[in-house]
Design a protein around this motif. Structure first.
Motif, PDB file in Angstrom:
ATOM      1  N   LYS A 205       0.832  -1.210   0.000  1.00  0.00           N
ATOM      2  CA  LYS A 205       0.000   0.000   0.000  1.00  0.00           C
ATOM      3  C   LYS A 205       0.865   1.258   0.000  1.00  0.00           C
ATOM      4  CE  LYS A 205      -4.090  -1.936   2.278  1.00  0.00           C
ATOM      5  NZ  LYS A 205      -4.944  -1.877   3.500  1.00  0.00           N
ATOM      6  N   ILE A 206       1.959   1.207   0.759  1.00  0.00           N
ATOM      7  CA  ILE A 206       2.872   2.355   0.801  1.00  0.00           C
ATOM      8  C   ILE A 206       3.484   2.579  -0.577  1.00  0.00           C
ATOM      9  CG2 ILE A 206       5.071   3.185   1.745  1.00  0.00           C
ATOM     10  CD1 ILE A 206       4.321   1.773   4.358  1.00  0.00           C
ATOM     11  N   TYR A 207       3.888   1.494  -1.217  1.00  0.00           N
ATOM     12  CA  TYR A 207       4.476   1.594  -2.557  1.00  0.00           C
ATOM     13  C   TYR A 207       3.460   2.176  -3.544  1.00  0.00           C
ATOM     14  CZ  TYR A 207       6.483   0.246  -7.033  1.00  0.00           C
ATOM     15  OH  TYR A 207       6.963   0.264  -8.315  1.00  0.00           O
ATOM     16  N   GLU A 208       2.217   1.714  -3.469  1.00  0.00           N
ATOM     17  CA  GLU A 208       1.179   2.207  -4.371  1.00  0.00           C
ATOM     18  C   GLU A 208       0.864   3.681  -4.101  1.00  0.00           C
ATOM     19  OE1 GLU A 208      -2.022  -0.481  -3.686  1.00  0.00           O
ATOM     20  OE2 GLU A 208      -1.110  -2.130  -4.834  1.00  0.00           O
ATOM     21  N   HIS A 209       0.964   4.088  -2.837  1.00  0.00           N
ATOM     22  CA  HIS A 209       0.644   5.472  -2.470  1.00  0.00           C
ATOM     23  C   HIS A 209       1.719   6.449  -2.947  1.00  0.00           C
ATOM     24  CE1 HIS A 209      -1.203   8.641   0.020  1.00  0.00           C
ATOM     25  NE2 HIS A 209       0.035   9.030   0.269  1.00  0.00           N
ATOM     26  N   PHE A 210       2.990   6.093  -2.724  1.00  0.00           N
ATOM     27  CA  PHE A 210       4.082   7.018  -3.025  1.00  0.00           C
ATOM     28  C   PHE A 210       4.748   6.761  -4.378  1.00  0.00           C
ATOM     29  CE2 PHE A 210       4.038   7.112   1.684  1.00  0.00           C
ATOM     30  CZ  PHE A 210       3.827   8.469   1.859  1.00  0.00           C
ATOM     31  N   GLY A 211       4.578   5.561  -4.922  1.00  0.00           N
ATOM     32  CA  GLY A 211       5.176   5.253  -6.216  1.00  0.00           C
ATOM     33  C   GLY A 211       6.633   4.846  -6.118  1.00  0.00           C
ATOM     34  N   PRO A 212       7.300   4.749  -7.265  1.00  0.00           N
ATOM     35  CA  PRO A 212       8.690   4.264  -7.306  1.00  0.00           C
ATOM     36  C   PRO A 212       9.675   5.082  -6.472  1.00  0.00           C
ATOM     37  CG  PRO A 212       7.722   4.279  -9.508  1.00  0.00           C
ATOM     38  CD  PRO A 212       6.758   4.993  -8.610  1.00  0.00           C
ATOM     39  N   ALA A 213       9.339   6.342  -6.192  1.00  0.00           N
ATOM     40  CA  ALA A 213      10.259   7.191  -5.416  1.00  0.00           C
ATOM     41  C   ALA A 213      10.018   7.106  -3.913  1.00  0.00           C
ATOM     42  CB  ALA A 213      10.133   8.647  -5.866  1.00  0.00           C
ATOM     43  N   CYS A 214       9.226   6.112  -3.480  1.00  0.00           N
ATOM     44  CA  CYS A 214       8.803   6.086  -2.080  1.00  0.00           C
ATOM     45  C   CYS A 214       9.967   6.010  -1.098  1.00  0.00           C
ATOM     46  CB  CYS A 214       7.823   4.943  -1.833  1.00  0.00           C
ATOM     47  SG  CYS A 214       8.492   3.314  -2.116  1.00  0.00           S
ATOM     48  N   LEU A 215      11.021   5.267  -1.432  1.00  0.00           N
ATOM     49  CA  LEU A 215      12.148   5.159  -0.498  1.00  0.00           C
ATOM     50  C   LEU A 215      12.827   6.499  -0.288  1.00  0.00           C
ATOM     51  CD1 LEU A 215      13.768   1.757  -1.498  1.00  0.00           C
ATOM     52  CD2 LEU A 215      12.621   2.299   0.644  1.00  0.00           C
ATOM     53  N   ASP A 216      13.031   7.231  -1.368  1.00  0.00           N
ATOM     54  CA  ASP A 216      13.644   8.555  -1.253  1.00  0.00           C
ATOM     55  C   ASP A 216      12.747   9.501  -0.454  1.00  0.00           C
ATOM     56  OD1 ASP A 216      15.893   7.826  -2.689  1.00  0.00           O
ATOM     57  OD2 ASP A 216      15.037   8.443  -4.609  1.00  0.00           O
ATOM     58  N   ILE A 217      11.448   9.414  -0.698  1.00  0.00           N
ATOM     59  CA  ILE A 217      10.491  10.279  -0.001  1.00  0.00           C
ATOM     60  C   ILE A 217      10.514  10.000   1.502  1.00  0.00           C
ATOM     61  CG2 ILE A 217       8.029  10.756   0.329  1.00  0.00           C
ATOM     62  CD1 ILE A 217       7.692  10.258  -2.695  1.00  0.00           C
ATOM     63  N   LEU A 218      10.477   8.717   1.868  1.00  0.00           N
ATOM     64  CA  LEU A 218      10.395   8.349   3.279  1.00  0.00           C
ATOM     65  C   LEU A 218      11.721   8.533   4.010  1.00  0.00           C
ATOM     66  CD1 LEU A 218       8.108   5.206   2.990  1.00  0.00           C
ATOM     67  CD2 LEU A 218       7.490   7.511   3.747  1.00  0.00           C
ATOM     68  N   ARG A 219      12.839   8.394   3.277  1.00  0.00           N
ATOM     69  CA  ARG A 219      14.132   8.686   3.916  1.00  0.00           C
ATOM     70  C   ARG A 219      14.241  10.171   4.241  1.00  0.00           C
ATOM     71  NH1 ARG A 219      16.536   5.072  -0.218  1.00  0.00           N
ATOM     72  NH2 ARG A 219      17.015   3.078   0.793  1.00  0.00           N
ATOM     73  N   LYS A 220      13.706  10.987   3.337  1.00  0.00           N
ATOM     74  CA  LYS A 220      13.762  12.435   3.549  1.00  0.00           C
ATOM     75  C   LYS A 220      12.880  12.845   4.710  1.00  0.00           C
ATOM     76  CE  LYS A 220      13.090  16.836   1.136  1.00  0.00           C
ATOM     77  NZ  LYS A 220      12.687  17.473  -0.149  1.00  0.00           N
ATOM     78  N   SER A 221      11.684  12.266   4.793  1.00  0.00           N
ATOM     79  CA  SER A 221      10.773  12.587   5.893  1.00  0.00           C
ATOM     80  C   SER A 221       9.785  11.449   6.117  1.00  0.00           C
ATOM     81  CB  SER A 221       9.997  13.875   5.621  1.00  0.00           C
ATOM     82  OG  SER A 221       9.093  14.120   6.689  1.00  0.00           O
ATOM     83  N   PRO A 222      10.026  10.623   7.135  1.00  0.00           N
ATOM     84  CA  PRO A 222       9.086   9.536   7.440  1.00  0.00           C
ATOM     85  C   PRO A 222       7.714  10.043   7.846  1.00  0.00           C
ATOM     86  CG  PRO A 222      10.752   9.752   9.163  1.00  0.00           C
ATOM     87  CD  PRO A 222      11.197  10.610   8.028  1.00  0.00           C
ATOM     88  N   PHE A 223       7.615  11.339   8.163  1.00  0.00           N
ATOM     89  CA  PHE A 223       6.314  11.902   8.536  1.00  0.00           C
ATOM     90  C   PHE A 223       5.346  11.968   7.364  1.00  0.00           C
ATOM     91  CE2 PHE A 223       9.011  13.565  11.969  1.00  0.00           C
ATOM     92  CZ  PHE A 223       8.273  13.141  13.057  1.00  0.00           C
ATOM     93  N   GLU A 224       5.837  11.698   6.152  1.00  0.00           N
ATOM     94  CA  GLU A 224       4.934  11.573   5.003  1.00  0.00           C
ATOM     95  C   GLU A 224       3.895  10.482   5.269  1.00  0.00           C
ATOM     96  OE1 GLU A 224       4.702  13.182   2.134  1.00  0.00           O
ATOM     97  OE2 GLU A 224       6.553  14.330   1.939  1.00  0.00           O
ATOM     98  N   LEU A 225       4.249   9.502   6.106  1.00  0.00           N
ATOM     99  CA  LEU A 225       3.321   8.412   6.434  1.00  0.00           C
ATOM    100  C   LEU A 225       2.081   8.908   7.164  1.00  0.00           C
ATOM    101  CD1 LEU A 225       5.796   5.635   7.634  1.00  0.00           C
ATOM    102  CD2 LEU A 225       4.383   5.566   5.585  1.00  0.00           C
TER     103      LEU A 225
END
Length: 245
Positions: A129-149
């Protein structure tokens, strides 16, 4: 590889070491452990490798058996670094290879997501679900700010904040402030059935969420920071959050 055993004699030798000798000893011990770990990976059975690649879309039981028969213990390395070599397997076409590569990338991404967010104890379904929500860039997004969750159903500000603050202090992260605002708006809608919130009330509730566990004054979020985050939110808020004044 023979395991290192710290017997009585070795223990006495270690106690006599100076700083330089101890550094060399630890480096050698690390190398032994690393090589032993590599050896364990190389001794994966054909059955274990087969089960691993059966998780990849486009690879059925018959094809998996052919792949493992051809590449053996190097199968996973082939998938990771040289997937085009799968064209050597009868029945794998260019189109099918693309499906396999896409599926393998996604499965690898899910493993990486679960590793990155290990404190959250994610299930594979949640990682998907996280992958579908954020897409292929999800790891970069979550490393930058886990509060995106915080913006995802099932997480929420309190859960994310409690875990992130245990591992790293980010009290002024803009996404943390945005998460608190979303939490305040959602709770007002769900608990009281409010269709809007006064701006002062929204600020007060968001600041309470942000600062209730702040041990030091420097860690406390200020009203100006909340105001800035709110201004940015107004541009992207969904309709259910449009009713605040």
């Amino acid at each position: 590889m023979r395991k290192y055993e710290l017997n009585r004699k070795a223990y006495k030798d270690v106690k006599k070491m100076d700083h330089g000798q101890m550094s060399l000893f630890c480096e050698d011990l690390y190398k032994r452990g690393y090589e032993a770990g590599k050896q364990e990976v190389l001794t994966l059975s054909d059955e274990e490798i087969t089960q691993a690649i059966l998780q990849v879309k486009g690879i059925g039981e018959k094809t998996a058996a052919q792949i493992v028969a051809r590449f053996g213990v190097g199968t996973l390395d082939i998938l990771e670094k040289s997937p085009e070599r799968l064209l050597e397997i009868r029945g794998i076409t260019e189109d099918r290879l693309q499906d396999i590569k896409t599926s393998y990338r996604e499965s690898r991404m899910l493993r990486d997501i679960m590793a990155l967010l290990a404190p959250f104890r994610l299930t594979p379904k949640t990682a998907q679900k996280i992958y579908e929500h954020f897409g292929p860039a999800c790891l970069d997004i979550l490393r930058k700010s886990p509060f995106e969750l915080c913006l995802m159903p099932g997480f929420g500000f309190r859960r994310v904040d409690a875990i992130v603050q245990k591992t790293e202090s980010r009290p002024h992260d803009p996404m943390r402030i945005t998460g608190a605002l979303h939490c305040a708006l959602t709770e007002a809608k769900g608990n009281g059935g409010h269709l809007y919130l006064e701006k002062e009330e929204l600020y007060r509730e968001a600041l309470r969420l942000l600062n209730e566990r702040a041990p030091l004054p420097a860690m406390r979020v200020r009203e100006g920071e909340v105001d800035k985050a709110l201004e940015e939110m107004i541009l992207v808020l969904p309709p259910i959050y449009s009713g605040f004044k």
